[in-house]
Design a protein around this motif. Structure first.
Motif, PDB file in Angstrom:
ATOM      1  N   THR A  34       6.740  11.525   3.727  1.00  0.00           N
ATOM      2  CA  THR A  34       6.482  10.189   3.187  1.00  0.00           C
ATOM      3  C   THR A  34       7.652   9.711   2.343  1.00  0.00           C
ATOM      4  O   THR A  34       7.984   8.517   2.333  1.00  0.00           O
ATOM      5  N   SER A  35       8.325  10.633   1.649  1.00  0.00           N
ATOM      6  CA  SER A  35       9.492  10.255   0.848  1.00  0.00           C
ATOM      7  C   SER A  35      10.639   9.831   1.754  1.00  0.00           C
ATOM      8  O   SER A  35      11.309   8.815   1.506  1.00  0.00           O
ATOM      9  N   GLY A  36      10.876  10.598   2.806  1.00  0.00           N
ATOM     10  CA  GLY A  36      11.941  10.258   3.732  1.00  0.00           C
ATOM     11  C   GLY A  36      11.686   8.957   4.456  1.00  0.00           C
ATOM     12  O   GLY A  36      12.602   8.128   4.632  1.00  0.00           O
ATOM     13  N   ALA A  37      10.438   8.755   4.881  1.00  0.00           N
ATOM     14  CA  ALA A  37      10.092   7.513   5.584  1.00  0.00           C
ATOM     15  C   ALA A  37      10.273   6.299   4.678  1.00  0.00           C
ATOM     16  O   ALA A  37      10.742   5.244   5.114  1.00  0.00           O
ATOM     17  N   ALA A  38       9.905   6.446   3.408  1.00  0.00           N
ATOM     18  CA  ALA A  38      10.085   5.348   2.458  1.00  0.00           C
ATOM     19  C   ALA A  38      11.557   5.022   2.274  1.00  0.00           C
ATOM     20  O   ALA A  38      11.953   3.852   2.212  1.00  0.00           O
ATOM     21  N   ALA A  39      12.385   6.057   2.188  1.00  0.00           N
ATOM     22  CA  ALA A  39      13.807   5.864   1.923  1.00  0.00           C
ATOM     23  C   ALA A  39      14.535   5.148   3.051  1.00  0.00           C
ATOM     24  O   ALA A  39      15.525   4.452   2.819  1.00  0.00           O
ATOM     25  N   VAL A  40      14.048   5.312   4.284  1.00  0.00           N
ATOM     26  CA  VAL A  40      14.711   4.662   5.423  1.00  0.00           C
ATOM     27  C   VAL A  40      13.981   3.396   5.861  1.00  0.00           C
ATOM     28  O   VAL A  40      14.340   2.770   6.863  1.00  0.00           O
ATOM     29  N   GLY A  41      12.944   3.010   5.117  1.00  0.00           N
ATOM     30  CA  GLY A  41      12.239   1.770   5.413  1.00  0.00           C
ATOM     31  C   GLY A  41      11.285   1.827   6.585  1.00  0.00           C
ATOM     32  O   GLY A  41      10.941   0.787   7.156  1.00  0.00           O
ATOM     33  N   ASN A  42      10.834   3.032   6.963  1.00  0.00           N
ATOM     34  CA  ASN A  42       9.863   3.173   8.049  1.00  0.00           C
ATOM     35  C   ASN A  42       8.469   3.047   7.455  1.00  0.00           C
ATOM     36  O   ASN A  42       7.839   4.037   7.072  1.00  0.00           O
ATOM     37  N   ASP A  43       7.993   1.826   7.361  1.00  0.00           N
ATOM     38  CA  ASP A  43       6.752   1.545   6.644  1.00  0.00           C
ATOM     39  C   ASP A  43       5.544   2.205   7.288  1.00  0.00           C
ATOM     40  O   ASP A  43       4.656   2.710   6.603  1.00  0.00           O
ATOM     41  N   ARG A  44       5.501   2.204   8.605  1.00  0.00           N
ATOM     42  CA  ARG A  44       4.336   2.779   9.287  1.00  0.00           C
ATOM     43  C   ARG A  44       4.223   4.276   9.027  1.00  0.00           C
ATOM     44  O   ARG A  44       3.147   4.776   8.689  1.00  0.00           O
ATOM     45  N   ALA A  45       5.321   5.007   9.152  1.00  0.00           N
ATOM     46  CA  ALA A  45       5.301   6.451   8.912  1.00  0.00           C
ATOM     47  C   ALA A  45       5.050   6.745   7.437  1.00  0.00           C
ATOM     48  O   ALA A  45       4.339   7.700   7.093  1.00  0.00           O
ATOM     49  N   HIS A  46       5.629   5.926   6.560  1.00  0.00           N
ATOM     50  CA  HIS A  46       5.422   6.110   5.123  1.00  0.00           C
ATOM     51  C   HIS A  46       3.951   5.965   4.766  1.00  0.00           C
ATOM     52  O   HIS A  46       3.387   6.786   4.038  1.00  0.00           O
TER      53      HIS A  46
ATOM     54  N   PHE B 184      -2.974   1.302  -3.722  1.00  0.00           N
ATOM     55  CA  PHE B 184      -2.522   0.067  -4.350  1.00  0.00           C
ATOM     56  C   PHE B 184      -0.998   0.024  -4.497  1.00  0.00           C
ATOM     57  O   PHE B 184      -0.394  -1.043  -4.362  1.00  0.00           O
ATOM     58  N   MET B 185      -0.384   1.180  -4.751  1.00  0.00           N
ATOM     59  CA  MET B 185       1.072   1.180  -4.888  1.00  0.00           C
ATOM     60  C   MET B 185       1.755   0.979  -3.546  1.00  0.00           C
ATOM     61  O   MET B 185       2.865   0.447  -3.479  1.00  0.00           O
ATOM     62  N   LEU B 186       1.108   1.402  -2.481  1.00  0.00           N
ATOM     63  CA  LEU B 186       1.661   1.101  -1.159  1.00  0.00           C
ATOM     64  C   LEU B 186       1.649  -0.406  -0.923  1.00  0.00           C
ATOM     65  O   LEU B 186       2.623  -0.981  -0.413  1.00  0.00           O
ATOM     66  N   ALA B 187       0.563  -1.050  -1.311  1.00  0.00           N
ATOM     67  CA  ALA B 187       0.494  -2.507  -1.196  1.00  0.00           C
ATOM     68  C   ALA B 187       1.537  -3.167  -2.092  1.00  0.00           C
ATOM     69  O   ALA B 187       2.147  -4.178  -1.715  1.00  0.00           O
ATOM     70  N   GLU B 188       1.777  -2.594  -3.277  1.00  0.00           N
ATOM     71  CA  GLU B 188       2.785  -3.153  -4.193  1.00  0.00           C
ATOM     72  C   GLU B 188       4.177  -3.086  -3.590  1.00  0.00           C
ATOM     73  O   GLU B 188       4.969  -4.032  -3.697  1.00  0.00           O
ATOM     74  N   SER B 189       4.478  -1.966  -2.909  1.00  0.00           N
ATOM     75  CA  SER B 189       5.808  -1.798  -2.347  1.00  0.00           C
ATOM     76  C   SER B 189       6.051  -2.728  -1.164  1.00  0.00           C
ATOM     77  O   SER B 189       7.197  -2.967  -0.782  1.00  0.00           O
ATOM     78  N   ARG B 190       4.971  -3.280  -0.594  1.00  0.00           N
ATOM     79  CA  ARG B 190       5.096  -4.186   0.554  1.00  0.00           C
ATOM     80  C   ARG B 190       5.121  -5.648   0.145  1.00  0.00           C
ATOM     81  O   ARG B 190       5.161  -6.532   1.001  1.00  0.00           O
ATOM     82  N   SER B 191       5.063  -5.931  -1.142  1.00  0.00           N
ATOM     83  CA  SER B 191       4.977  -7.303  -1.607  1.00  0.00           C
ATOM     84  C   SER B 191       5.981  -7.544  -2.729  1.00  0.00           C
ATOM     85  O   SER B 191       6.658  -6.625  -3.195  1.00  0.00           O
ATOM     86  N   THR B 192       6.074  -8.778  -3.164  1.00  0.00           N
ATOM     87  CA  THR B 192       7.000  -9.148  -4.228  1.00  0.00           C
ATOM     88  C   THR B 192       6.314 -10.117  -5.186  1.00  0.00           C
ATOM     89  O   THR B 192       5.223 -10.620  -4.925  1.00  0.00           O
ATOM     90  N   GLY B 193       6.996 -10.376  -6.307  1.00  0.00           N
ATOM     91  CA  GLY B 193       6.535 -11.388  -7.248  1.00  0.00           C
ATOM     92  C   GLY B 193       5.179 -11.099  -7.856  1.00  0.00           C
ATOM     93  O   GLY B 193       4.820  -9.961  -8.141  1.00  0.00           O
ATOM     94  N   THR B 194       4.387 -12.161  -8.048  1.00  0.00           N
ATOM     95  CA  THR B 194       3.098 -12.017  -8.719  1.00  0.00           C
ATOM     96  C   THR B 194       2.111 -11.194  -7.896  1.00  0.00           C
ATOM     97  O   THR B 194       1.246 -10.517  -8.463  1.00  0.00           O
TER      98      THR B 194
ATOM     99  N   GLU C  11      14.837  -7.169  -1.895  1.00  0.00           N
ATOM    100  CA  GLU C  11      14.359  -6.521  -0.686  1.00  0.00           C
ATOM    101  C   GLU C  11      15.543  -6.053   0.153  1.00  0.00           C
ATOM    102  O   GLU C  11      16.566  -6.733   0.233  1.00  0.00           O
ATOM    103  N   GLY C  12      15.406  -4.872   0.762  1.00  0.00           N
ATOM    104  CA  GLY C  12      16.498  -4.364   1.583  1.00  0.00           C
ATOM    105  C   GLY C  12      16.697  -2.878   1.386  1.00  0.00           C
ATOM    106  O   GLY C  12      15.843  -2.187   0.811  1.00  0.00           O
ATOM    107  N   PRO C  13      17.831  -2.349   1.832  1.00  0.00           N
ATOM    108  CA  PRO C  13      18.076  -0.897   1.776  1.00  0.00           C
ATOM    109  C   PRO C  13      18.009  -0.304   0.376  1.00  0.00           C
ATOM    110  O   PRO C  13      17.513   0.820   0.205  1.00  0.00           O
ATOM    111  N   SER C  14      18.501  -1.040  -0.624  1.00  0.00           N
ATOM    112  CA  SER C  14      18.484  -0.487  -1.980  1.00  0.00           C
ATOM    113  C   SER C  14      17.062  -0.274  -2.481  1.00  0.00           C
ATOM    114  O   SER C  14      16.759   0.722  -3.147  1.00  0.00           O
ATOM    115  N   ARG C  15      16.173  -1.187  -2.139  1.00  0.00           N
ATOM    116  CA  ARG C  15      14.771  -1.040  -2.545  1.00  0.00           C
ATOM    117  C   ARG C  15      14.100   0.081  -1.763  1.00  0.00           C
ATOM    118  O   ARG C  15      13.261   0.808  -2.301  1.00  0.00           O
ATOM    119  N   ASP C  16      14.480   0.246  -0.495  1.00  0.00           N
ATOM    120  CA  ASP C  16      13.937   1.353   0.293  1.00  0.00           C
ATOM    121  C   ASP C  16      14.337   2.695  -0.310  1.00  0.00           C
ATOM    122  O   ASP C  16      13.506   3.615  -0.413  1.00  0.00           O
TER     123      ASP C  16
END
Length: 241
Positions: free
Chosen positions: A27-39, A85-95, A211-216
């Protein structure tokens, strides 16, 4: 004074412990490369696998340890909800992201209260140096969170839910350093407490990234430090009674 059980639990020697480690790495590796489904698929397995590993430990439900085990299982239930909930947070921005962050903080408060309950029962107490370090870290994170909130038009001060969770987290990290004399301390607990604080610090700082590689990459750091910290803390506290 409640004493820790002697010996090492050897979590990686158990199949369930190895499954937890594998899911954490995936899950850590998938998050780092932006593979949302595997993460997402692997992240939802993390807390349940750690609960399974906890229950599989020899003597986990013996009279001497069943209260500790039950408390930790409750804490890990909070972890599972918080992960959602944190997975949902990582998929969204702002408020929207901040709303998910508040829900996650509420769930993780259960986790932190459970860990602190076990530590306090085992004789851990707050020490001045550790409490000061945790307090300074929390204050710095409040400033960063305020900057992110102001950017998103949500006010410059942390909401009460997030602030309350921050206090609990900093308290747990400080308490993890206060083992009573003659009981160790367990390295897993001493490392896991501050590492948990590091993980949440990255969550707060991540709000400032686009949003982008740095956030991933930041997401990958969050997950790797979080799963390592949680595994260390549960492994260590499960040996307390």
């Amino acid at each position: 004074m409640i004493r820790p059980l002697a010996g090492s639990s050897g979590s990686l020697r158990r199949p369930t412990g190895r499954l937890y480690a594998a899911a954490s790495a995936l899950t850590s590796g998938a998050a780092a490369v932006g593979n949302d489904r595997a993460h997402a698929a692997t992240k939802y397995a993390v807390a349940p696998l750690l609960m399974l590993d906890l229950a599989a430990q020899p003597g986990a439900f013996s009279p001497a340890r069943r209260t500790t085990t039950a408390t930790l299982l409750t804490a890990l239930t909070g972890s599972a909800l918080g992960d959602h909930f944190m997975l949902a947070e990582s998929r969204s921005t702002g408020t929207t992201a901040r709303a998910h962050l508040r829900r996650g903080a509420s769930a993780f408060a259960v986790q932190q209260l459970g860990l602190m309950t076990v530590l306090a029962r085992a004789g851990h107490r707050f020490r001045r140096e550790a409490s000061l370090a945790a307090g300074v870290t929390l204050a710095a994170l409040a400033v960063v969170d305020g900057l992110a909130a102001r950017r998103d038009g949500a006010g410059s001060t942390p909401g009460p839910v997030v602030a309350g969770y921050g206090v609990l987290l900093a308290s747990m990290a400080a308490l993890s350093q206060g083992a009573p004399a003659g009981t160790g301390p367990f390295a897993a607990i001493r490392i896991g407490g501050p590492l948990f604080l590091v993980s949440d610090a990255v969550i707060v700082a991540r709000q400032l990234l686009p949003e982008g590689p740095s956030r991933d990459v930041a997401d990958g750091i969050v997950m790797s430090t979080y799963t390592a910290a949680l595994g260390l803390l549960v492994d260590g506290t499960a040996r307390l009674r």
